[in-house]
Design an enzyme around this catalytic site. Structure first.
Site, short mmCIF file in Angstrom:
data_model
loop_
_atom_site.label_atom_id
_atom_site.label_comp_id
_atom_site.label_asym_id
_atom_site.label_seq_id
_atom_site.Cartn_x
_atom_site.Cartn_y
_atom_site.Cartn_z
N LYS A 181 0.74 -1.01 0.04
CA LYS A 181 0.05 -0.11 0.04
C LYS A 181 0.94 1.17 0.12
O LYS A 181 1.67 1.49 0.77
CB LYS A 181 -0.84 -0.12 1.19
CG LYS A 181 -1.88 -1.34 1.13
CD LYS A 181 -2.63 -1.31 2.51
CE LYS A 181 -3.54 -2.40 2.47
NZ LYS A 181 -4.34 -2.73 3.91
N ASP A 216 -14.81 -5.11 -3.51
CA ASP A 216 -14.73 -6.15 -2.22
C ASP A 216 -15.52 -6.26 -1.27
O ASP A 216 -16.03 -4.98 -0.69
CB ASP A 216 -13.22 -5.41 -1.49
CG ASP A 216 -12.63 -6.18 -0.54
OD1 ASP A 216 -13.43 -7.20 0.01
OD2 ASP A 216 -11.57 -6.09 -0.10
#
Length: 360
Positions: free
Chosen positions: A162, A223
């Site tokens: 990330k 998601d």
């Protein structure tokens, strides 16, 4: 391609209380357990043998799906004694596969709703001669995801965790959670210990010079890790925004399952689902929400972007927006619950106990 692995062992902690009694892939989306949509789409793409890698509440899956005959599949179940992570779970079920060393094996994560063209991913895998092929999707803000940059042929160049700064955002492509493995590659994953396919397997393969291919498909991807996302995904399935042969009815503003009762003047819109045996009483309004089997929505209640658990009850004139009500919970009359509220299973909120506005 005839085989697939579905990773359905996660505890679904971000979805609680929906997952207190139900494993995440078995939470209902558009009237059926979410896993049903994944199985049906895999079958439509030509898969006929699927191994479910289970762990949390593993005993729930087989009684529902059996050997898969009803879906035109042969389903097997492998339960982890201890959590093994995504890579460990894939390795743990390898003994149930029938594929030869060079055959493709499809791998799905059990919490991704996608319109992925499965056949195109397999075609990409075979035409490029890849060892592993990954479904990639493009997102507007990739900071919450691992980035997967590729060259102009689609070959994966790196796996970047990330990003924390704008300079680290070198692509908007992220790992979308569906893969095609060359069967022999699965056997290189260490056995008997936790392994993350995202953080360990893929970077190690890349370092070893293995051919990893990316295919960008951004048709629809979500998601389902949070309650808000799960509610949205269910509504999108009902509205037809993402295709699934498992939706038990015609796509549209509402899906009312058999034995559900809806008052003539009740309003259901935005992809709302009313499960078996549930009741939506007179004057109630339900927008983009899921009412699970046996739940009761009393007269004049207003429900928006929420999920109401099995056998739960929402009292008269109560207003819920962006909330999750656990199985068997009771919300008394004249309450207001807003975005992010989660009421645990079997909890009871008295009439008029929670408000965000005056009672006048």
């Amino acid at each position: 391609m005839t085989e697939a692995i579905l990773l359905v062992g996660g505890r679904g902690t971000r979805l609680r209380p929906l997952t207190v009694h139900t494993p995440k892939p078995m939470v209902r989306a558009a009237g059926v357990p979410f896993l049903t949509h994944q199985l049906a789409r895999a079958r439509a793409a030509g898969v006929d043998h699927i191994v479910l890698a289970t762990s949390y509440l593993a005993e729930v899956f087989e009684p529902y799906f059996g050997d898969g005959t009803a879906l035109g599949l042969h389903i097997e179940y492998v339960t982890e004694e201890e959590p093994l992570g995504t890579g460990g779970a894939i390795r743990n079920v390898a003994g149930r596969l029938h594929s030869g060393p060079d055959d493709p094996v499809l791998v799905f994560n059990g919490d991704i709703l996608t319109g992925l063209d499965i056949g195109a991913l397999v075609d990409t895998h075979e035409s490029t001669g890849a060892d592993v092929s990954l479904h990639l999707t493009q997102v507007t803000d990739p900071r919450a995801y691992g980035l997967v940059p590729t060259d102009d042929t689609g070959r994966v160049l790196a796996f970047l965790e990330k990003p924390q700064t704008p300079e680290e955002i070198v692509t908007d492509q992220i790992n979308a959670g569906a893969y095609v493995f060359r069967r022999s590659v699965i056997d290189t994953i260490p056995a008997g210990r936790p392994v993350s396919v995202e953080r360990e397997t893929f970077p190690d393969l890349l370092s070893a010079g293995v051919h990893l291919q990316g295919m960008v498909d951004s048709t629809y991807w979500l998601d389902l890790g949070t309650p808000a996302a799960f509610v949205r995904g269910s509504a999108d399935l009902v509205l037809g925004r993402v295709p699934s042969p498992a939706v038990p009815g015609r796509c549209g503003d509402r899906l009312v399952l058999p034995t559900a009762r809806v008052a003539p003047d009740a309003k259901l819109t935005g992809g709302t689902v009313v499960g078996e045996g549930a009741l939506v009483a007179r004057g109630a309004q339900v927008f983009g929400s899921t009412i699970l089997p046996g739940a009761v929505i009393e007269p004049g209640a207003v429900i928006t972007d929420s999920m109401i658990g099995t056998r739960a009850r929402v009292g008269e004139r109560s207003v819920l927006s962006g909330t999750v009500i656990g199985d068997g919970a009771v919300i008394g009359a004249d309450n207001e619950l807003r975005e992010g509220a989660r009421v645990w299973c079997d909890a009871r909120i008295p009439a008029g106990a929670v408000r965000f506005s005056s009672d006048q």
